[in-house]
Write a protein that holds these residues in place. Structure first.
Motif, PDB file in Angstrom:
ATOM      1  N   ARG A  74       0.848  -1.171   0.081  1.00 21.44           N
ATOM      2  CA  ARG A  74       0.012  -0.053   0.079  1.00 21.44           C
ATOM      3  C   ARG A  74       1.053   1.348  -0.266  1.00 21.44           C
ATOM      4  O   ARG A  74       1.843   1.261   0.521  1.00 21.44           O
ATOM      5  N   MET A  75       0.230   2.291  -0.648  1.00 24.58           N
ATOM      6  CA  MET A  75       1.031   3.647  -0.312  1.00 24.58           C
ATOM      7  C   MET A  75       1.200   4.194   1.090  1.00 24.58           C
ATOM      8  O   MET A  75       2.215   4.341   1.344  1.00 24.58           O
ATOM      9  N   ASP A  76       0.230   4.034   1.897  1.00 24.91           N
ATOM     10  CA  ASP A  76       0.275   4.341   3.072  1.00 24.91           C
ATOM     11  C   ASP A  76       0.465   3.103   3.903  1.00 24.91           C
ATOM     12  O   ASP A  76      -0.631   2.305   4.010  1.00 24.91           O
ATOM     13  N   LYS A  77       1.584   2.909   4.271  1.00 25.91           N
ATOM     14  CA  LYS A  77       1.764   1.540   4.899  1.00 25.91           C
ATOM     15  C   LYS A  77       1.725   1.618   6.479  1.00 25.91           C
ATOM     16  O   LYS A  77       2.078   0.730   7.215  1.00 25.91           O
ATOM     17  N   ARG A  78       0.829   2.351   7.122  1.00 25.12           N
ATOM     18  CA  ARG A  78       0.567   2.211   8.413  1.00 25.12           C
ATOM     19  C   ARG A  78      -0.405   0.918   8.628  1.00 25.12           C
ATOM     20  O   ARG A  78      -1.565   0.815   7.842  1.00 25.12           O
ATOM     21  N   PRO A  79      -0.122   0.175   9.278  1.00 24.37           N
ATOM     22  CA  PRO A  79      -1.072  -1.094   9.577  1.00 24.37           C
ATOM     23  C   PRO A  79      -2.300  -0.876   9.868  1.00 24.37           C
ATOM     24  O   PRO A  79      -2.994   0.063  10.427  1.00 24.37           O
ATOM     25  N   LEU A  80      -3.157  -1.903   9.419  1.00 29.84           N
ATOM     26  CA  LEU A  80      -4.692  -2.078   9.490  1.00 29.84           C
ATOM     27  C   LEU A  80      -4.945  -3.491  10.278  1.00 29.84           C
ATOM     28  O   LEU A  80      -4.018  -4.257  10.383  1.00 29.84           O
ATOM     29  N   MET A  81      -6.043  -3.413  10.861  1.00 32.07           N
ATOM     30  CA  MET A  81      -6.726  -4.889  11.651  1.00 32.07           C
ATOM     31  C   MET A  81      -6.328  -5.986  10.903  1.00 32.07           C
ATOM     32  O   MET A  81      -5.899  -7.025  11.096  1.00 32.07           O
ATOM     33  N   SER A  82      -6.721  -5.819   9.489  1.00 32.27           N
ATOM     34  CA  SER A  82      -6.536  -6.763   8.378  1.00 32.27           C
ATOM     35  C   SER A  82      -5.228  -7.411   8.238  1.00 32.27           C
ATOM     36  O   SER A  82      -4.944  -8.451   7.613  1.00 32.27           O
ATOM     37  N   ASP A  83      -4.059  -6.395   8.601  1.00 29.23           N
ATOM     38  CA  ASP A  83      -2.800  -7.016   8.508  1.00 29.23           C
ATOM     39  C   ASP A  83      -2.385  -8.069   9.465  1.00 29.23           C
ATOM     40  O   ASP A  83      -0.993  -8.524   9.190  1.00 29.23           O
ATOM     41  N   LEU A  84      -2.989  -7.945  10.369  1.00 26.76           N
ATOM     42  CA  LEU A  84      -2.686  -9.223  11.257  1.00 26.76           C
ATOM     43  C   LEU A  84      -2.767 -10.612  10.991  1.00 26.76           C
ATOM     44  O   LEU A  84      -3.753 -10.879  10.238  1.00 26.76           O
ATOM     45  N   ARG A  85      -1.808 -11.250  11.164  1.00 24.60           N
ATOM     46  CA  ARG A  85      -1.929 -12.642  10.697  1.00 24.60           C
ATOM     47  C   ARG A  85      -2.996 -13.377  11.309  1.00 24.60           C
ATOM     48  O   ARG A  85      -2.918 -13.239  12.788  1.00 24.60           O
ATOM     49  N   GLU A  86      -3.824 -13.982  10.891  1.00 24.03           N
ATOM     50  CA  GLU A  86      -4.984 -15.029  11.413  1.00 24.03           C
ATOM     51  C   GLU A  86      -5.781 -13.743  12.170  1.00 24.03           C
ATOM     52  O   GLU A  86      -5.918 -14.123  13.534  1.00 24.03           O
TER      53      GLU A  86
END
Length: 419
Positions: free
Chosen positions: A340-352
């Motif tokens: 992503r352009m904005d690389k700030r993490p989102l909830m969906s980036d958590l594995r499982e």
């Protein structure tokens, strides 16, 4: 029978398990085991050491199966699997009690609601978890009229984060997640030492890094020593840094941090070690740190990672509630962030992410823009509180020195100029 022997053998090795187990004499199947456990409880209540000698001298040896039987029990001891053996014991006890309840119910023609009540009582063999609204309201009846002490959680050492979370709360599970090289381990050590300085007992389970490596990181961040110089302090530290070394060592010794650095530990093993630490440090309440989530070994042998992580997060939450202390676990993020352009993490980036989102009380993401821009002058570290079950969400900004691992929150003059 084997589970009962393992439980008794473990109790002989670690006497505090006699009371910490929460077991009752009636929950043992074997009559000899009931006698042994009863004797153990009586000796322990008198403040006596419970071992091979005291058991035999304070009782008729034949009532306890004989000297050889008592001696052999210690060979069954498995301290790290104690909770598993207790669980196996209780499963047998519940099954036995279930048959007893159904037999008596049939003989006496019980009503269905009484049968259900008796069976439900078997689910929780410990203290009752029942509370009535009347009992709960009594506790707060005078709350608006009498000033009461606010129960603060374990400090984070970052004022803005403390304001948002009121510190890490007892019984809550916190997940701190980030991509590699964002400073997860340094944040964990920062939180641990500040908790220790506030008379908590930080317990760190490091499943990847050795205890000596974490020690060196703590020294570097506390004394503002470059980590590259920590490779050989004798040759690489200057005289000013060497003069500051004893003070730094003294400061860290006051944290009472405990390390367990064996890889592939299960939650059950961690619980046993925490229980022992609590027994040895009764004046300090624990704060548990785990580095990191997906390195925790699961008892589940299935190949489904989602199910394994789901069970682990549930076990971690249960551990937080059992010991009534905060559990803070580090976690890795998926590579989706990098796309992503904005690389700030989102909830969906958590594995499982599903099970983690459900079980965690607080989820904090770490983000350093300097990692992507390669700007060494930018020391901004964002702590993005994306979930806070009992408070607000938002972003807290701190200063992070990647060379020393030092983390400084804003709030004081020193903090404002740290960047």
């Amino acid at each position: 029978m084997i589970a009962e022997k393992a439980v008794l053998g473990s109790m002989l090795k670690e006497n505090y398990l006699i009371t910490d187990s929460g077991l009752a004499v009636s929950q043992f199947t074997n009559a000899v085991h009931k006698m042994i456990f009863q004797s153990m409880k009586e000796l322990y209540a008198k403040g006596m050491t419970v071992d091979f000698i005291t058991l035999l001298t304070m009782n008729n040896p034949q009532d306890l199966g004989g000297a050889n039987y008592i001696h052999d029990l210690t060979s069954y001891a498995q301290i790290e699997k104690f909770d598993i053996h207790v669980g196996a014991m209780l499963d047998v006890w519940r099954e036995r009690e279930k048959h007893n309840v159904l037999h008596v119910a049939a003989q006496e023609n019980w009503q269905i609601d009484r049968i259900m009540s008796e069976l439900e009582a078997l689910i929780d063999n410990c203290a009752s978890d029942h509370s009535s609204i009347s009992d709960l309201l009594v506790d707060v009846y005078e709350a608006p009229f009498i000033e009461q002490e606010i129960a603060e959680g374990s400090t984070t050492g970052i004022r803005q984060l403390d304001d948002m979370t009121n510190g890490f709360q007892d019984g809550e599970l916190t997940i701190i997640a980030a991509r590699p090289s964002m400073g997860k381990s340094d944040i964990m050590l920062h939180l641990a030492k500040h908790a220790g300085w506030k008379n908590r007992l930080p317990i760190i389970f490091s499943l990847e890094m050795s205890a000596s490596s974490l020690r060196d990181r703590l020294l570097a961040s506390t004394g503002s020593f470059s980590r590259t110089r920590m490779r050989n302090p004798y040759l690489l530290l200057n005289e000013t840094q060497k003069s500051a070394w004893p003070k730094t060592v003294g400061m860290l010794s006051k944290t009472s941090i405990q390390f367990f650095d064996r890889s592939k530990q299960t939650v059950a093993e961690m619980r046993m070690k925490v229980r022992k630490m609590i027994h040895e440090n009764p004046d300090r309440k624990p704060v548990i740190f785990i580095d990191y989530l997906t390195l925790i070994h699961s008892e589940d042998t299935s190949s489904n990672m989602h199910l394994r992580i789901s069970q682990i997060t549930k076990d971690l939450k249960a551990m937080a509630r059992e010991f009534n202390c905060p559990v803070i676990t580090l976690a890795q993020l998926s590579r989706a962030v990098e796309q992503r352009m904005d690389k700030r993490p989102l909830m969906s980036d958590l594995r499982e992410s599903g099970s983690i989102e459900e079980d965690a009380d607080i989820i904090i993401f770490l983000y350093r823009n300097a990692y992507y821009t390669k700007d060494d002058t930018d020391r901004t570290l964002e702590l993005i509180v994306s979930k806070n079950r009992n408070g607000p969400v938002g972003t807290v900004v701190a200063a992070y020195n990647k060379h020393t691992g030092e983390v400084v929150g804003f709030g004081t003059n020193r903090e404002r100029t740290a960047l």
